[in-house]
Design an enzyme around this catalytic site. Sequence first.
Site, PDB file in Angstrom:
ATOM      1  N   SER A 183      -1.723   4.868  -1.509  1.00  0.00           N
ATOM      2  CA  SER A 183      -2.525   3.651  -1.325  1.00  0.00           C
ATOM      3  C   SER A 183      -3.939   4.089  -0.935  1.00  0.00           C
ATOM      4  O   SER A 183      -4.148   5.261  -0.588  1.00  0.00           O
ATOM      5  CB  SER A 183      -1.929   2.836  -0.172  1.00  0.00           C
ATOM      6  OG  SER A 183      -2.822   1.816   0.257  1.00  0.00           O
ATOM      7  N   TYR A 219       2.036   2.007   8.096  1.00  0.00           N
ATOM      8  CA  TYR A 219       1.780   2.093   6.645  1.00  0.00           C
ATOM      9  C   TYR A 219       0.823   3.243   6.362  1.00  0.00           C
ATOM     10  O   TYR A 219       1.032   4.022   5.430  1.00  0.00           O
ATOM     11  CB  TYR A 219       1.226   0.757   6.166  1.00  0.00           C
ATOM     12  CG  TYR A 219       1.125   0.588   4.668  1.00  0.00           C
ATOM     13  CD1 TYR A 219       2.246   0.292   3.889  1.00  0.00           C
ATOM     14  CD2 TYR A 219      -0.103   0.689   4.015  1.00  0.00           C
ATOM     15  CE1 TYR A 219       2.144   0.108   2.507  1.00  0.00           C
ATOM     16  CE2 TYR A 219      -0.212   0.509   2.641  1.00  0.00           C
ATOM     17  CZ  TYR A 219       0.908   0.222   1.891  1.00  0.00           C
ATOM     18  OH  TYR A 219       0.797   0.040   0.523  1.00  0.00           O
TER      19      TYR A 219
END
Length: 276
Positions: A142, A155
């Site tokens: 990401s 995350y």
Amino acid sequence: MEGFAGKVAVVTGAGSGIGQALAIELARSGAQLAISDVNTEGLAATEERLKAIGAPVKTDRLDVTEREAFQVYADAVKEHFGKVNQIYNNAGIAFAGDVEVSQFKDIERVMDVDFWGVVNGTKVFLPYLIESGDGHVINISSVFGLFSVPGQAAYNAAKFAVRGFTEALRQEMVLAGHPVKVTTVHPGGIKTGIARNMTAAEGLDTTELAQTFDKKLASTSPQKAARVILDGVHKNKARVLIGTDAKVLDLIVRATGSGYQRLFGPALSRFMPGAH
Ligand SMILES: NC(=O)c1ccc[n+]([C@@H]2O[C@H](COP(=O)([O-])OP(=O)(O)OC[C@H]3O[C@@H](n4cnc5c(N)ncnc54)[C@H](O)[C@@H]3O)[C@@H](O)[C@H]2O)c1
């Protein structure tokens, strides 16, 4: 897209979003597909689309955190198609919450799916990818694997870990002389269900966070994301950035070093109310 005809491609988390779009784009490019997800309804919809395109498809419910089941699955995919060329370790979840108020189990869950799911998929398929003589590991990190933001420590940790793991693997394959290419993917905001499926620390309103993500942060369609990924795979890129947001943010991080932390926290607090 060129270069995918006849290839056997495995896509995890193929029942929604980027995974579904990847499976469809691969099918259109002539690949044979092994698709899996825990979301069997979404998976069935993907399977239907692939069959309509005319692609050979093997469909299975698979939780990427279940290592033994993943090994059994890898063996079954190889048995079914006779070879495996590519794995897209795509399945993932999001979680919002400051470290101070997040439970250990929440942080562990994100690491289990977003990091260990990628490690499991890479490890169980690697021998088959090497054996194929033309393998490729594609791991979805990401932009949050390039820089950190408040409210996303779990995350961030998982996506930074995916990046570290995948970049090391790429070098290992080269040094070992194995015929396996390796690509790390860093999407910016993609219009998928990820924020709507997100969980959060107690007291945070995930509906509000999801609405903000959908309206203000997600700018690229999953179809476009899939095409950018496949183009990067075809060109054997080490790193694929998706979206103008990802490219601009990457430049800022590289230009400012750790200085980005003074910029991003306050800026993102406008977009992610309650995320920290
Ligand atoms: N959407 C974005 O803006 C964005 C940005 C950067 C990175 N990503 C990453 O892209 C990947 C795909 O996400 P998306 O945006 O398409 O989200 P999505 O929620 O639309 O799709 C994710 C899929 O993964 C599946 N999944 C979740 N946990 C699983 C498990 N344990 N085992 C198997 N499948 C599981 C879900 O059921 C879902 O179908 C994820 O790794 C995500 O972190 C997304």
